[in-house]
Design a protein around this motif. Structure first.
Motif, short mmCIF file in Angstrom:
data_model
loop_
_atom_site.label_atom_id
_atom_site.label_comp_id
_atom_site.label_asym_id
_atom_site.label_seq_id
_atom_site.Cartn_x
_atom_site.Cartn_y
_atom_site.Cartn_z
N ASP A 51 0.88 -1.16 0.00
CA ASP A 51 0.00 0.00 0.00
C ASP A 51 0.93 1.22 0.00
O ASP A 51 1.86 1.28 0.82
CB ASP A 51 -0.83 -0.05 1.30
CG ASP A 51 -2.21 0.57 1.17
OD1 ASP A 51 -2.84 0.45 0.11
OD2 ASP A 51 -2.66 1.18 2.17
N HIS A 53 0.71 5.28 -0.55
CA HIS A 53 -0.10 6.48 -0.80
C HIS A 53 0.69 7.78 -0.77
O HIS A 53 1.58 7.95 0.06
CB HIS A 53 -1.19 6.59 0.28
CG HIS A 53 -2.13 5.43 0.36
ND1 HIS A 53 -2.82 4.93 -0.71
CD2 HIS A 53 -2.51 4.66 1.43
CE1 HIS A 53 -3.59 3.93 -0.32
NE2 HIS A 53 -3.41 3.72 0.97
N HIS A 86 -1.79 6.53 6.54
CA HIS A 86 -0.99 5.30 6.65
C HIS A 86 -0.22 5.06 5.35
O HIS A 86 -0.62 5.52 4.28
CB HIS A 86 -1.91 4.10 6.94
CG HIS A 86 -2.87 3.82 5.82
ND1 HIS A 86 -4.06 4.52 5.67
CD2 HIS A 86 -2.80 2.98 4.77
CE1 HIS A 86 -4.68 4.10 4.59
NE2 HIS A 86 -3.94 3.16 4.00
ZN ZN Z 1 -4.39 2.23 2.23
#
Ligand code: ZN
Ligand code: VGL
Length: 208
Positions: A51, A53, A86
């Motif tokens: 993940d 971002h 996050h």
């Molecule tokens: Zn995420």
């Protein structure tokens, strides 16, 4: 089941921010590291998802003044759960969990890079249109079965499993190598949805 040349171990988001003490902790999330390390030795093909971002990502509650984490808002592509910030690109929290073996992976795929679109799935972003390219990469390698493990069962593992089924793969989830977030019953719902989609549940002990 003995993994062969057409089987892939797909490791979802085993990252610092999803571990106890991280920005978006999954209860007992660190417990997946040991079984996943053991599993990696049984597969010829291993892919790690991350993940990843931008700091102003649309899924972060603090991108939306007045909103709090775990609220749901309406976005052009549909409902979006808001999360604590996050897995910001390049931050320590976005790194792989300490102790996670990464040396056997042939591919590391990052998702969630578009500031306006989330991506729980390893295959298809939340706009349900933009592809990550993973399905094509697996097909080129002759993969027909995807075995999933990692975090979180009820978000990124769930969406990746459903999209892998839609892409035509045979899909298994390793029950002892996943952990969930469980927002309003989402964990039980996730297992039910996966079962209904023909995703099979397996224990790592059965993969030898
Ligand atoms: Zn995420
Ligand atoms: C995830 C929520 C937000 C996951 C990622 O890896 O399951 N969940 N971003």
């Amino acid at each position: 089941m003995t993994p062969g040349a057409a089987d892939l171990l797909l490791v979802i988001d085993v990252q610092v921010d999803f571990l106890p003490g991280g920005a978006l902790p999954v209860r007992d999330g660190d417990a997946v590291v040991a079984p996943i390390n053991a599993l990696q030795h049984r597969f010829r093909h291993v892919v790690l998802m991350q993940d990843w971002h931008p700091a102003d990502h649309v899924s972060f509650a603090d991108t939306h003044p007045g909103r709090a984490p775990f609220e749901t808002i309406a976005l052009p592509y549909g409902p979006q759960v808001l999360w604590p910030r996050h897995c910001v690109q390049g931050s320590p929290g976005a790194g792989f969990a300490p102790g996670l073996a990464t040396d056997r992976a042939s591919l590391v795929v990052r998702k969630g890079l578009d500031p306006r679109v989330d991506s729980y799935s390893a295959f298809l972003e939340a706009d349900r249109t933009t592809r990550t390219g993973l399905a094509g990469a697996l097909t080129e390698r002759g993969i027909t079965r995807v075995v999933l493990c990692g975090l979180a069962t009820d978000f990124c593992v769930l969406w990746s499993a459903l999209d892998a089924r839609d892409a035509g793969f045979d899909v298994w989830v390793v029950a002892d190598a996943v952990r969930g977030i469980d927002v309003d019953g989402s964990l039980a719902q996730a297992w039910a949805r996966m079962e209904a989609a023909g995703v099979r549940r397996i224990e790592s002990a059965a993969l030898a």
